[in-house]
Design a protein around this motif. Structure first.
Motif, PDB file in Angstrom:
ATOM      1  N   SER A   1      -1.001   7.050   4.022  1.00 15.16           N
ATOM      2  CA  SER A   1      -1.668   7.854   2.997  1.00 15.16           C
ATOM      3  C   SER A   1      -2.905   7.146   2.457  1.00 15.16           C
ATOM      4  N   SER A   2      -3.820   7.964   1.911  1.00 17.94           N
ATOM      5  CA  SER A   2      -5.071   7.402   1.408  1.00 17.94           C
ATOM      6  C   SER A   2      -5.634   8.273   0.286  1.00 17.94           C
TER       7      SER A   2
ATOM      8  N   ILE B   1       8.633  15.515   0.961  1.00 19.34           N
ATOM      9  CA  ILE B   1       7.644  14.908   1.846  1.00 19.34           C
ATOM     10  C   ILE B   1       7.853  13.396   1.789  1.00 19.34           C
ATOM     11  N   VAL B   2       8.009  12.774   2.956  1.00 16.90           N
ATOM     12  CA  VAL B   2       8.334  11.343   3.002  1.00 16.90           C
ATOM     13  C   VAL B   2       7.308  10.598   3.859  1.00 16.90           C
ATOM     14  N   ASP B   3       7.427   9.267   3.841  1.00 18.20           N
ATOM     15  CA  ASP B   3       6.603   8.374   4.661  1.00 18.20           C
ATOM     16  C   ASP B   3       5.123   8.423   4.276  1.00 18.20           C
TER      17      ASP B   3
ATOM     18  N   HIS C   1       0.838  -1.209   0.000  1.00 20.95           N
ATOM     19  CA  HIS C   1       0.000   0.000   0.000  1.00 20.95           C
ATOM     20  C   HIS C   1       0.868   1.252   0.000  1.00 20.95           C
ATOM     21  N   GLU C   2       1.882   1.282   0.845  1.00 14.27           N
ATOM     22  CA  GLU C   2       2.750   2.456   0.890  1.00 14.27           C
ATOM     23  C   GLU C   2       3.430   2.684  -0.454  1.00 14.27           C
TER      24      GLU C   2
ATOM     25  N   PHE D   1      10.074  -5.071   2.370  1.00 14.25           N
ATOM     26  CA  PHE D   1      11.050  -4.006   2.100  1.00 14.25           C
ATOM     27  C   PHE D   1      10.531  -3.017   1.066  1.00 14.25           C
ATOM     28  N   LEU D   2      10.898  -1.762   1.277  1.00  8.26           N
ATOM     29  CA  LEU D   2      10.579  -0.698   0.317  1.00  8.26           C
ATOM     30  C   LEU D   2      11.860   0.056   0.010  1.00  8.26           C
TER      31      LEU D   2
END
Length: 252
Positions: A189-190, A183-185, A94-95, A118-119
């Motif tokens: 989020s949606s 902007i990170v992380d 999802h991320e 992992f990302l």
């Protein structure tokens, strides 16, 4: 805290690195499985360094969902986010999807690859916004950086992508070596929620009483908070560009 260390993927079976790879507790089968995932991603080594800490080892960041370190892939340094076993997330898929949507409008570090645990993304080599601003107190620089952040938030709003954590902006705004904000992380989020990126960042930077907002007032001079609040209220009612421009003018 232990010193920084660059460790080959094969040596991640050793402590304390195994317990970071499978934070908070190493499990042999999980460690072996994750090492295979890293090899499939092309990761050859991992560097443990930074101002965060996990298992008494320095890391770039430690959040509720993952731990971030530096990965070496084909000689390039990338940010590697490793899924915590106790983080309440089944995967990073999802991320990764949200980050790619943000990338499509020029926001966020560049997505590279994802697996369940992992990302991989672009490494932002720099400081958190608050620390960076402390060392760059020129008014023109402040205005340029804050405008860039607000414009990125506007792009997210226009795309219908709500970051979800920008009310806690210091943890999610990074500055690279040339003064570009990121902007990170995007883990929470949606595209289903009502967007609140611009309003969340403005509340934090200009209306609240955070260390960053106090620094902003110090450098930019006193602003009319009532004017900012009214502009925010207008923007929340109608997310039109002219309302956003009025908000920029009130803030900067």
């Amino acid at each position: 805290m232990k010193p920084s260390a660059k460790v080959s993927v094969e040596k991640l079976t050793e402590e304390p690195y195994a317990s970071i790879l499978c934070y908070p507790h190493a499990k042999r089968l999980e460690v072996e499985s994750r090492i295979l995932e890293l090899k499939e991603l092309g990761v050859r080594a991992v560097e443990f360094t930074g101002e965060g800490s996990a298992a008494n080892v320095p890391v770039l960041g430690k959040g509720y969902v993952g731990i971030v370190v530096i990965a070496y892939v084909n000689g390039e340094q990338l940010a590697l986010k490793m899924r915590r076993l106790d983080g309440g997330r089944d995967s990073f898929f999802h991320e990764a999807e949200m980050l790619q949507k943000a990338n499509n409008i020029g926001v966020g570090p560049k997505f590279v690859a994802v697996t369940k645990n992992f990302l991989l993304s672009q490494l932002i080599d720099g400081d958190l916004l608050a620390k960076w601003l402390e060392n760059h107190k020129e008014k023109s620089v402040f205005c340029s950086v804050l405008r860039d952040i607000l414009e990125q938030c506007w792009c997210l709003d226009e795309a219908g992508l709500d970051h979800g954590e920008l009310s806690k902006a210091p943890r999610h705004l990074l500055m690279d070596k040339v003064g570009k904000p990121f902007i990170v992380d995007f883990e929470t989020s949606s595209i289903q929620r009502k967007v609140a990126n611009v309003t969340s960042v403005c509340q934090h930077l200009f209306v609240g009483n955070s260390a960053v907002s106090r620094l902003v007032w110090e450098v930019l001079g006193e602003k009319d908070k009532n004017q900012i609040v009214n502009a925010l209220r207008d923007y929340k009612k109608e997310r039109f560009r002219n309302c956003f421009e009025a908000l920029l003018q009130a803030c900067l």
